[in-house]
Design a protein around this motif. Structure first.
Motif, PDB file in Angstrom:
ATOM      1  N   TYR A  96       0.742  -1.164  -0.220  1.00 42.02           N
ATOM      2  CA  TYR A  96       0.083   0.233   0.628  1.00 42.02           C
ATOM      3  C   TYR A  96       0.898   1.438  -0.113  1.00 42.02           C
ATOM      4  CZ  TYR A  96      -4.382   2.562   0.698  1.00 42.02           C
ATOM      5  OH  TYR A  96      -5.250   3.786   0.917  1.00 42.02           O
ATOM      6  N   HIS A  97       0.976   1.630  -1.032  1.00 41.68           N
ATOM      7  CA  HIS A  97       2.330   2.644  -1.404  1.00 41.68           C
ATOM      8  C   HIS A  97       1.644   3.643  -2.384  1.00 41.68           C
ATOM      9  CE1 HIS A  97       5.983   4.590  -2.339  1.00 41.68           C
ATOM     10  NE2 HIS A  97       6.727   4.175  -0.685  1.00 41.68           N
ATOM     11  N   PRO A  98       1.933   5.030  -2.530  1.00 45.39           N
ATOM     12  CA  PRO A  98       1.416   6.441  -3.533  1.00 45.39           C
ATOM     13  C   PRO A  98       1.642   5.440  -4.718  1.00 45.39           C
ATOM     14  CG  PRO A  98       2.213   7.211  -1.465  1.00 45.39           C
ATOM     15  CD  PRO A  98       2.300   6.051  -1.305  1.00 45.39           C
ATOM     16  N   ASN A  99       3.260   5.136  -5.033  1.00 47.66           N
ATOM     17  CA  ASN A  99       3.961   5.171  -6.132  1.00 47.66           C
ATOM     18  C   ASN A  99       3.941   3.169  -6.343  1.00 47.66           C
ATOM     19  OD1 ASN A  99       6.053   7.208  -4.143  1.00 47.66           O
ATOM     20  ND2 ASN A  99       5.014   7.914  -6.279  1.00 47.66           N
ATOM     21  N   VAL A 100       3.647   2.715  -6.085  1.00 46.34           N
ATOM     22  CA  VAL A 100       3.023   1.336  -5.978  1.00 46.34           C
ATOM     23  C   VAL A 100       1.564   0.827  -6.355  1.00 46.34           C
ATOM     24  CG1 VAL A 100       3.980  -0.802  -5.986  1.00 46.34           C
ATOM     25  CG2 VAL A 100       5.082   0.777  -5.051  1.00 46.34           C
ATOM     26  N   SER A 101       1.513   0.591  -7.638  1.00 43.43           N
ATOM     27  CA  SER A 101      -0.323   0.084  -8.388  1.00 43.43           C
ATOM     28  C   SER A 101      -0.470  -1.331  -6.796  1.00 43.43           C
ATOM     29  CB  SER A 101      -0.022  -0.323  -9.280  1.00 43.43           C
ATOM     30  OG  SER A 101      -0.788  -1.531  -9.538  1.00 43.43           O
ATOM     31  N   SER A 102      -1.400  -1.059  -6.447  1.00 38.42           N
ATOM     32  CA  SER A 102      -2.453  -1.960  -5.280  1.00 38.42           C
ATOM     33  C   SER A 102      -2.540  -2.757  -6.250  1.00 38.42           C
ATOM     34  CB  SER A 102      -3.556  -0.811  -4.164  1.00 38.42           C
ATOM     35  OG  SER A 102      -3.896  -0.748  -4.888  1.00 38.42           O
ATOM     36  N   ALA A 103      -2.574  -3.227  -6.907  1.00 33.72           N
ATOM     37  CA  ALA A 103      -3.485  -4.159  -8.194  1.00 33.72           C
ATOM     38  C   ALA A 103      -2.556  -4.934  -8.195  1.00 33.72           C
ATOM     39  CB  ALA A 103      -4.444  -3.715  -8.658  1.00 33.72           C
ATOM     40  N   SER A 104      -1.260  -3.857  -9.142  1.00 34.18           N
ATOM     41  CA  SER A 104      -0.636  -5.152 -10.166  1.00 34.18           C
ATOM     42  C   SER A 104       0.850  -5.475  -9.610  1.00 34.18           C
ATOM     43  CB  SER A 104      -0.198  -4.394 -11.791  1.00 34.18           C
ATOM     44  OG  SER A 104       0.711  -3.640 -11.867  1.00 34.18           O
ATOM     45  N   GLY A 105       1.837  -4.098  -8.107  1.00 34.99           N
ATOM     46  CA  GLY A 105       2.188  -4.068  -8.161  1.00 34.99           C
ATOM     47  C   GLY A 105       3.461  -3.011  -8.889  1.00 34.99           C
ATOM     48  N   ALA A 106       3.066  -2.525  -9.816  1.00 40.04           N
ATOM     49  CA  ALA A 106       3.963  -2.065 -10.860  1.00 40.04           C
ATOM     50  C   ALA A 106       4.578  -0.128  -9.837  1.00 40.04           C
ATOM     51  CB  ALA A 106       3.090  -1.365 -11.925  1.00 40.04           C
ATOM     52  N   ILE A 107       6.032  -0.565 -10.150  1.00 36.22           N
ATOM     53  CA  ILE A 107       6.127   0.076  -9.759  1.00 36.22           C
ATOM     54  C   ILE A 107       7.136   1.694 -10.617  1.00 36.22           C
ATOM     55  CG2 ILE A 107       8.457   0.956  -8.020  1.00 36.22           C
ATOM     56  CD1 ILE A 107       8.696  -1.899  -8.002  1.00 36.22           C
ATOM     57  N   CYS A 108       6.508   2.753  -9.839  1.00 32.14           N
ATOM     58  CA  CYS A 108       6.460   3.591 -10.532  1.00 32.14           C
ATOM     59  C   CYS A 108       7.628   4.593  -9.648  1.00 32.14           C
ATOM     60  CB  CYS A 108       5.833   5.421 -10.185  1.00 32.14           C
ATOM     61  SG  CYS A 108       5.980   6.446 -10.407  1.00 32.14           S
ATOM     62  N   LEU A 109       9.291   4.982 -10.801  1.00 30.30           N
ATOM     63  CA  LEU A 109      10.527   4.892  -9.895  1.00 30.30           C
ATOM     64  C   LEU A 109      10.873   5.385 -11.284  1.00 30.30           C
ATOM     65  CD1 LEU A 109      11.911   5.448  -7.701  1.00 30.30           C
ATOM     66  CD2 LEU A 109      12.741   2.748  -7.789  1.00 30.30           C
ATOM     67  N   ASP A 110      11.789   6.294 -10.739  1.00 38.89           N
ATOM     68  CA  ASP A 110      12.408   7.309 -11.906  1.00 38.89           C
ATOM     69  C   ASP A 110      13.776   6.268 -12.601  1.00 38.89           C
ATOM     70  OD1 ASP A 110      14.144   7.395  -9.852  1.00 38.89           O
ATOM     71  OD2 ASP A 110      15.146   9.444 -10.529  1.00 38.89           O
ATOM     72  N   ILE A 111      14.745   5.760 -11.838  1.00 37.55           N
ATOM     73  CA  ILE A 111      15.813   4.792 -11.888  1.00 37.55           C
ATOM     74  C   ILE A 111      15.355   3.702 -13.303  1.00 37.55           C
ATOM     75  CG2 ILE A 111      16.962   5.903 -10.323  1.00 37.55           C
ATOM     76  CD1 ILE A 111      16.963   2.540  -8.954  1.00 37.55           C
ATOM     77  N   LEU A 112      14.078   3.237 -12.906  1.00 38.68           N
ATOM     78  CA  LEU A 112      13.738   1.862 -13.141  1.00 38.68           C
ATOM     79  C   LEU A 112      13.283   2.669 -14.810  1.00 38.68           C
ATOM     80  CD1 LEU A 112      11.826  -0.095 -10.898  1.00 38.68           C
ATOM     81  CD2 LEU A 112      13.427  -0.500 -11.953  1.00 38.68           C
ATOM     82  N   LYS A 113      12.930   3.673 -15.023  1.00 43.82           N
ATOM     83  CA  LYS A 113      12.745   3.818 -16.645  1.00 43.82           C
ATOM     84  C   LYS A 113      13.700   4.997 -17.274  1.00 43.82           C
ATOM     85  CE  LYS A 113       8.157   3.754 -14.898  1.00 43.82           C
ATOM     86  NZ  LYS A 113       7.524   3.471 -13.690  1.00 43.82           N
ATOM     87  N   ASP A 114      13.599   6.505 -17.033  1.00 43.51           N
ATOM     88  CA  ASP A 114      14.599   6.993 -17.834  1.00 43.51           C
ATOM     89  C   ASP A 114      16.053   7.326 -17.705  1.00 43.51           C
ATOM     90  OD1 ASP A 114      12.155   8.053 -16.808  1.00 43.51           O
ATOM     91  OD2 ASP A 114      12.394   9.904 -17.446  1.00 43.51           O
TER      92      ASP A 114
END
Lengths: 367, 220
Positions: free
Chosen positions: B76-94
């Protein structure tokens, strides 16, 4: 799961700084080994270069990195290929370290055995060049797990006594038929029939490259790099005083011209436009990275071509997709079944687990 | 052996040798390019005491392209999808850099749990919850940690004394009194929870939401 990881990392002769004991036993050695490694590939530097910020990488690694993003991977300062500078001092340090490394490990070996576990046979293996620190217990026997894990793309340098690698096509050939194999133009006498249509065609293209590499060079009578080519002909292994290849903006070039660029270097021109571009890009990278080595350590153009070919083959294996879905399903039926079974077991498991863990919780949707 | 496999081997060995970080990496199947990492929830956060598992896929052009990571453990975290577990973090992207490793990336995830970034959310509902009432958000995050990551829960085990009833409401981060209020109007309990959660019916935000609007939503 745990034993798998063990076999993965142990069966392989990957060297890393932890081959050395921690600084409490051998001060500085682990850090020294670590600081002589490229932060990208974690290997000892090959053709070390620095950017304007001072950070050091293998030439090929940083060229690869810069092609996807124009910044220093460590400090993120803007950087491009023009900032790359050779670092011959580092190169000679690494060269000396690479040759002395095993020797130092050998010196450390008896001492370590003595300190940590005197019971491990400390007499016989003292001169062993391979570091078998008792804490890590690296097995040197080649385990098959790795080969299967790495997929078939792993290129085997020397397989078994009766098998040799053909210098032309890189395929495995029984030693006694190698001459017939070469005479047949790398078409027959293979250990196993593996070449399919397009692959075979590619092989042919490549074997032409290796077979006629000298001729291709000499036949050159047009193109901007003519003079450079001449130099290479005169001194194919030394590559002294050769300028690096310029970057090419492929977008504005016609297919014909790209192919010309390739022939200029004696490279095959098969495959589509994209394949040619990728091949030329990689070639420029390999070629320029090679120039960042000191002249004594440089590879010959043939070696570079072989490298390029290896890379291209690896690309192809990676792109390999399932063509015959039905056959694939049949072949992996047991695996699918096992996964399904596992997944089924997991569903009720989770609810009962969490209920058990919290002790009192009863998840009841009716309420 | 290709450079990617060599590097991955080193990284796995590196994690195994490091006993202090409590980060582990295991194989999922026979491929060294599909892994499962796990790390401890950071201390002083609602995630403390939990163990979080992450699915790791290493792309063909690694380390020049970022690893693909996704939480297996529900968080349960604003930057993690509570359903899929997808992560929003800059170093995992650009903002990926080839000098980053599996270990350093997992440590970054750990510190993402310490410092949520609700203005750039992956899960908008959770982010709203965080913005509205941090305290209530932390209760819910702690509850999730307890249920999914084996955390200790709020003041020991007492958080779950009320049994199954507490469960769904606490999971959604709602107040039991509010749920009861609308359930008393004759609506299905799970529907009430769903609607209130979507409308972010929490803390100071309740004053902004008219009861009629909630009923309207419930009737939809």
């Amino acid at each position: 799961m745990q034993p798998n990881v063990v076999s993965l990392s142990e069966s392989d002769s990957v060297q890393d700084p932890t081959d050395f004991p921690p600084s409490s036993i051998a001060p500085g050695l682990r850090d020294l080994d670590d600081s002589l490694r490229c932060p990208i590939c974690r290997e000892l530097y090959t053709a070390p270069v620095t950017l304007s910020c001072g950070h050091c990488y293998c030439s090929l690694c940083i060229r690869n990195s810069l092609s996807s993003k124009a910044e220093c991977p460590i400090c993120r300062q803007n950087a491009s290929e023009v900032h790359i500078r050779k670092n011959p001092a580092m190169e000679s340090v690494v060269k000396s370290w690479a040759s002395g490394r095993d020797f130092i490990l050998g010196l450390l070996k008896p001492q370590e055995d003595h300190r940590t576990s005197p019971s491990v046979d400390s007499q016989g293996k003292a001169s062993n060049t391979q570091p078998d620190s008792p804490s890590k217990k690296r097995k040197r026997t080649t385990d098959d797990t790795l080969t299967s894990a790495a997929g078939e793309r792993k290129l085997t340098p020397g397989i078994s006594k009766a098998q040799v690698q053909c210098p032309m096509c890189n395929q495995t050939v029984p030693e006694r038929t190698i001459n017939q194999h070469l005479d047949s133009g790398c078409q027959s006498y293979l250990s196993e029939a593996s070449s399919s249509g397009t692959r075979g065609q590619q092989k042919e293209q490549w074997s032409k490259v290796f077979g006629n590499s000298g001729i291709t060079h000499r036949n050159k009578d047009k193109g901007k790099a003519k003079e450079k080519e001449k130099e290479k002909d005169g001194d194919p292994d030394g590559l002294s005083d050769v300028d690096p290849l310029p970057k090419v903006s492929y977008n504005v070039l016609k297919d014909k011209l790209i192919q010309e660029y390739l022939t200029e270097h004696g490279l095959p021109t098969n495959g589509g436009r994209d394949a040619c571009i990728a091949r030329h890009q990689k070639w420029v990278m390999l070629f320029n990275a090679n120039l960042d080595r000191s002249p004594a350590n440089r590879q010959s153009l043939d070696q570079l071509k072989r490298e390029l070919k290896k890379w291209e083959e690896a690309q192809q294996t990676r792109k390999h997709s399932v063509t015959d879905v039905v056959a694939y399903q049949k072949e992996h039926k047991s695996e699918f079944e096992r996964l399904k079974e596992e997944a089924r077991r997991r569903i009720p498991d989770k609810t009962s687990n969490s209920a058990a863990a919290s002790g009192i919780i009863v998840i009841d949707d009716d309420e | 052996m290709d450079a990617r496999l060599r590097r991955v081997n080193k990284e796995i060995a590196d994690c195994k040798n490091d006993k202090t970080s409590h980060i582990s990496i295991d194989l999922v199947d026979n491929s060294p390019f599909h892994l499962r990492g796990s790390f401890d929830g950071p201390e002083g956060t609602p995630y403390e005491g939990g163990r979080f598992e992450v699915d790791i896929v290493i792309p063909d052009s690694y380390p020049f392209q970022p690893v693909k990571m996704r939480f297996i453990t529900r968080v349960y975290h604003p930057n993690v999808s509570s359903a899929s577990g997808a992560i929003c973090l800059d170093i995992l992207k650009d903002a990926w850099s080839p000098v980053l490793t599996l270990k350093s990336t997992l440590i970054s995830l750990q510190s993402l749990l310490c410092s949520p970034e609700p203005r750039d959310p992956q899960d908008a509902e959770v982010a709203k919850h965080y913005m509205t009432s941090k305290e209530s958000f932390e209760d819910t995050a702690r509850y999730w940690t307890q249920i999914y990551a084996g955390g200790p829960g709020k003041d020991g085990k007492s958080a779950v004394q009320k049994g199954g009833v507490k469960d769904e409401i606490a999971m959604a981060g709602l107040n039991k009194a509010h749920v009861d209020q609308f359930e008393a109007l004759g609506f299905d309990r799970s529907k009430v929870i769903d609607v209130l959660r979507r409308m972010n019916y929490r803390g100071a935000n309740i004053a902004n939401i008219n009861d009629d609007r909630v009923v309207e939503e419930l009737l939809k």
